[in-house]
Design a protein around this motif. Structure first.
Motif, PDB file in Angstrom:
ATOM      1  N   THR A 255      12.971   2.402   9.624  1.00 57.21           N
ATOM      2  CA  THR A 255      11.679   2.844   9.100  1.00 57.21           C
ATOM      3  C   THR A 255      11.613   4.359   8.940  1.00 57.21           C
ATOM      4  N   CYS A 439       7.947  -3.893   5.500  1.00 59.13           N
ATOM      5  CA  CYS A 439       7.265  -5.183   5.450  1.00 59.13           C
ATOM      6  C   CYS A 439       7.700  -6.049   6.614  1.00 59.13           C
ATOM      7  N   GLU A 458       3.575  -2.749   4.144  1.00 58.59           N
ATOM      8  CA  GLU A 458       3.156  -1.347   4.218  1.00 58.59           C
ATOM      9  C   GLU A 458       3.641  -0.650   2.957  1.00 58.59           C
ATOM     10  N   PHE A 489      -1.921  -6.323   3.204  1.00 53.99           N
ATOM     11  CA  PHE A 489      -1.446  -4.936   3.207  1.00 53.99           C
ATOM     12  C   PHE A 489      -1.952  -4.255   4.468  1.00 53.99           C
ATOM     13  N   LEU A 490      -1.033  -3.574   5.162  1.00 53.98           N
ATOM     14  CA  LEU A 490      -1.378  -2.951   6.434  1.00 53.98           C
ATOM     15  C   LEU A 490      -0.571  -1.666   6.583  1.00 53.98           C
ATOM     16  N   SER A 491      -1.247  -0.585   6.947  1.00 58.34           N
ATOM     17  CA  SER A 491      -0.551   0.683   7.152  1.00 58.34           C
ATOM     18  C   SER A 491      -1.137   1.418   8.360  1.00 58.34           C
ATOM     19  N   PRO A 492      -0.311   1.734   9.349  1.00 59.38           N
ATOM     20  CA  PRO A 492       1.105   1.373   9.442  1.00 59.38           C
ATOM     21  C   PRO A 492       1.279   0.005  10.091  1.00 59.38           C
ATOM     22  N   LEU A 493       2.458  -0.562   9.935  1.00 57.99           N
ATOM     23  CA  LEU A 493       2.793  -1.780  10.661  1.00 57.99           C
ATOM     24  C   LEU A 493       2.966  -1.451  12.147  1.00 57.99           C
TER      25      LEU A 493
END
Length: 518
Positions: A255, A439, A458, A489-493
């Motif tokens: 990442t 992801c 993400e 959708f998610l930020s951050p994972l």
């Protein structure tokens, strides 16, 4: 060979050379050696017993790592603490793993106060960089100590670290690692990062030294190399440090590599000093790996290991990323490497049969790299290590060239309508989209199918995309059974200390109190 002997070997090779650099300050090997001896002398003089447990709660700092070395020199076992963890998580480790001595930075004094109240077994608290009421100050504590080596006998199977598992499926277990385990892992690092005699070695510790980066730096220290300690591992600081210090090796989780590759102007930066950019701890996107090879050059090296068999099960060396002078095809890049020559590896069926090349099963490893067991959990130890074989929980196969491929974690397998869906296969497709930074693919409850496939994505900063576009991409590549039915959708994972996406945490939102295989 005791684990501290690796650092001492570096000191004997390069006593006046620079062992550590941080923010312009340098520590020579002789100076660092003296500090570790003083820490050990202070521990022994204060009644610390061989085999008792000590921890360090600190950000990235050479003195914090020297305290770990001092614990080892005094015969104590090290329990890593993550400074980003909550107080409750630290309490679990300190209390559950019977920590008696805690070194800490003043910035974490509020957490230490909570630990002091919740963990009656903590008998000694030492502040590394200041004065905190009711605690010892490291400079004052060491001032009355000499720099001779305390007389502490060590055996190869003495426990030197109790490493918490990732905790991705519940409370972390304590993996008991010995001189033999960690020493073999360091030797594997030396074997797989070759340098000519007298060649400069500069290791960049960007991840926390009191977790992964310190241990990974030992192969450089054993050869008298310099460890550059980075206190703020943002992309620009990383790139500047590589150029300024002419870094030859570093470890980064995938990442972080993804974020580096998105840094404006990265193609113009100077990476000519780099010999090894090591990656691991989580699967890596093949498309982003190819991008990294184009940007950083032929320096990428993957290491596959587990806390229970640290860092040395298999290696994909820099030259393995290429075939006939070109970047190797996906069938090679998707491998995690050739099995290490220092341990035995087998792919096994559920009934314990060793499977031939090409057949998928559970990856199992046997040899001196395998842990001594789980701390205070003999039943879990028996379940994990059968007839000397550590069952990793990873599903994979060996190809015709002998390269090991990991398909996925057994517990992450999704069974949808009776079909097996391996999340890693779907994640590779999602990663290939230019808008996706990272992801995770998980199974979620489905009234008709039992489980359905969900992607959690993400996006790169400044990008937006419709979920259906990603679903259609997967359908075109994999078919409708393996394609996600939905995408969030998610930020951050959410990630662990070593950069692994916490799929258990993602699944909890959808499963709640329902039972699920893990």
């Amino acid at each position: 060979m005791a684990i501290i002997d690796f650092f001492d070997r570096g000191r004997s090779l390069n006593p006046q050379g620079t062992a550590f650099v941080m923010d312009g300050q340098r520590w020579a090997y002789e100076e660092s050696y003296g500090i570790t001896c003083q820490v050990a002398q202070a521990l022994v003089a204060d009644g610390a017993r061989k085999g008792s447990h000590g921890a360090v709660l600190a950000g990235n700092h050479p003195l914090a790592w020297m305290c770990v070395l001092g614990l080892w020199r005094a015969g104590l076992a090290w329990v890593p603490l993550n400074p980003r963890s909550s107080a409750d998580e630290s309490i679990q480790l300190v209390k559950g793993f019977d920590v008696e001595v805690l070194f800490f930075q003043k910035a974490y004094a509020p957490v230490v106060e909570v630990l002091r109240s919740a963990c009656p077994g903590l008998r000694k608290l030492v502040c590394i960089d200041g004065h905190v009421e009711g605690c010892l100050s490291l400079p004052d504590w060491l001032a009355v100590q000499g720099q001779s080596v305390p007389c502490v006998e060590s055996e190869p199977d003495d426990v030197v670290a109790i490493m918490p598992t990732g905790g991705t499926t519940g409370l972390p277990k304590g993996v008991m690692q010995t001189h033999r385990n960690l020493g073999l892992s360091v030797l594997n690092g030396i074997i797989n990062t070759t340098y000519a005699p007298g060649e400069r070695i500069v290791n960049l510790a960007a991840a926390p030294m009191t977790h992964t980066a310190g241990f990974l730096s030992l192969s450089a220290s054993a050869r008298g190399g310099t460890v550059v300690v980075l206190t703020k591992p943002d992309p620009m600081s990383l790139l500047d440090a590589i150029e300024e210090h002419r870094v030859t090796e570093l470890f980064l989780p995938p990442t972080v590599i993804y974020r580096l590759l998105e840094t404006p102007g990265i193609e113009q930066r100077d990476f000519s000093s780099l010999r090894y950019l090591m990656y691991g701890a989580a699967p890596m996107s093949l498309e982003k790996l190819k991008h990294a090879l184009a940007v950083f050059g032929p320096v990428m090296m993957q290491g596959y290991g587990q806390t229970e068999a640290p860092g040395s099960i298999a290696f994909l060396r820099p030259q393995d990323h290429f075939l006939d002078g070109r970047i190797a095809p996906d069938s090679r890049l998707s491998a995690c490497g050739l099995p290490s020559v220092t341990n035995a590896l087998a792919v096994m069926s559920d009934d314990g049969r060793q499977l031939p090349q090409g057949e998928s099963g559970e990856i199992c490893v046997r040899g001196d790299i395998v842990m001594k067991g789980y701390y205070k959990e003999p039943q879990k130890t028996v379940e994990a290590v059968v007839d000397g074989w550590l069952h990793t929980g990873d599903v994979g196969h060996l190809d015709v060239e002998g390269f090991l491929h990991i398909t996925d974690r057994k517990r992450d397998l999704i069974i949808s309508g009776g079909f097996n869906v391996y999340p890693g296969e779907v994640e590779q497709v999602l990663w290939s989209h230019p808008a996706v930074l990272d992801c995770a693919v998980i199974g979620v409850p489905d009234a008709d199918w039992g489980e359905s496939v969900k992607g959690v994505v993400e996006l790169k900063p400044g990008f937006s995309i419709d979920a259906q576009e990603l679903i259609d991409l997967c359908k075109n590549k994999l078919g409708s059974v393996k394609a996600p039915k939905t995408i969030d959708f998610l930020s951050p994972l959410p990630r662990s200390a070593v950069g692994k996406v916490l799929k258990k945490e993602l699944r909890e939102k959808y499963w709640g109190d329902q039972a699920r295989r893990i």
